[in-house]
Design an enzyme around this catalytic site. Sequence first.
Site, short mmCIF file in Angstrom:
data_model
loop_
_atom_site.label_atom_id
_atom_site.label_comp_id
_atom_site.label_asym_id
_atom_site.label_seq_id
_atom_site.Cartn_x
_atom_site.Cartn_y
_atom_site.Cartn_z
N ILE A 236 62.35 -8.14 43.43
CA ILE A 236 61.15 -8.13 42.58
C ILE A 236 60.49 -6.77 42.53
CG2 ILE A 236 60.60 -10.59 42.68
CD1 ILE A 236 58.78 -10.01 45.05
N ASP B 244 46.43 5.00 48.11
CA ASP B 244 47.30 4.80 46.95
C ASP B 244 46.82 3.60 46.12
OD1 ASP B 244 49.26 5.52 45.18
OD2 ASP B 244 50.90 4.56 46.26
N TYR C 157 59.76 2.70 50.47
CA TYR C 157 60.95 2.93 51.30
C TYR C 157 61.97 1.81 51.24
CZ TYR C 157 57.19 1.11 54.21
OH TYR C 157 56.11 0.42 54.66
#
Length: 353
Positions: free
Chosen positions: A31, A163, A36
Site C-alpha cells: 500500500i 515531516d 526505508y
Amino acid sequence: MAVAAPGQLNLDESPAWGSRSVDCFEKLEQIGEGTYGQVFMAREIRTGEIVALKKIRMDNEREGFPITAIREIKILKKLHHDNVIKLKEIVTSPGPERDDHGKIDGNKYKGSIYMVFEYMDHDLTGLSDRPGMRFTVPQIKCYMRQLLTGLHYCHVNQVLHRDIKGSNLLIDNEGNLKLADFGLARSFSNDHNGNLTNRVITLWYRPPELLLGTTKYGPAVDMWSVGCIFAELLHGKPILPGKNEPEQLNKIFELCGAPDEVNWPGVSKIPWYNNFKPSRPMKRRVRETYKHFDRHALELLERMLTLDPSQRISAKDALDAEYFWTDPLPCDPKRFDIHEFSIYASSRSCMEG
Ligand code: AMP
C-alpha cells in the site's frame, strides 16, 4: 529481561517485542513505499485483525540497523495518543525472504524487520486528490483540530515531527486522523535549542528559517507545515509548490513578504540570509490572496504562516483559536459520511520514496 534470539530485536521495556515472526501475518497487498521500505496491508492470522506492516530495508545498510528506524521505533514507543499512529509491535523474518517471483528479496541473508501499525484507510493527500473531493468546513475544522491535538501532544513530549505533510496524515473511515511516519522525527529539549539537521521537512512544507539555513529550531517548524496544510485544505491545492530551495523561498516571500530585522529580529544572522534576501521590497499578501477565506480561518492562517518562528502560533494556542469555537463547529469524526469515503477501498497519495 528476555534475551533476544539471533536476528531478533531486543527492546528494553517490552521483551515480547521483536519475538514474533512475520509469518503470524498474511500480506494482502503493498500500500505504500516509505522512507526505508515497503508498506503492506496484512491480516493477523490468529485474530483476523488488519494491520499495516512497514518493512525496514537493510540491503543498503552498511552500518547495521538503520538509525532512522531506531529513532522512529524509540519515539513511537513513548507516544500514546489517539491522534498519533500506534506502533503495535515489531516482528522479524529470520531467514531470506522471496518475492512474488521466488527471487530472494533485498537483504539476502540477514532477514528482515517489520514495524506493525494499526491500519488506516486513507491518507489526507490521497483523499483530497479524489476527483470532485472538497471537504466541508466542519470536516476541515475536524481534521485540523485532530492534527493540532496530535502535534501538541508530540511537542509537549518534546518530539519534533519534521515531516508534516498530507501523505503522512492517515485517516480512517471513522474520520479519525493520526500523525504517521516519524522517520525524520527527533527529541528536542527546550533549554538546548541547537545544532539540529537543517535538511528536514518536504520542500513545499518547509519553513523559511530552515530554507535560510538555521540549525537552531523548535516546534515552530512543524507549525509552518500545519499552516501550509490548512491553506491547502481551504484552497483545494498546495499553496507553495516550489521546485527547488531558492524558488521555494521566493514563493514564501511573495506570499508572506520579505523578512527583515523589523518583522523578524535576528534574521540577518541566519547563515544564508544574505544569499537569499530579496533585492526588491516585497509586501505580505496573505490577506489579499486568501480574502475569500472566512475571517477566523484567515486570522489563524496568518498566525501559522508567520515568518518569525518565535512569533508563530503554537499548536496549543491554535487549538484555542476562535476558528474552532465559532459556527460552523468542527464535526464529530464519528459523524463523517463513512459511505462517501468507502466508495473506494482506500485512497492514498501515489507511492513515493
Ligand atoms: P511512511 O513511510 O510511514 O510514510 O509510509 C508510506 C505510505 O504507506 C504512507 O503514505 C501511507 O500511504 C502508507 N501507510 C503507512 N502507514 C500506514 C498505516 N498505518 N496504515 C495504512 N497505510 C499506511
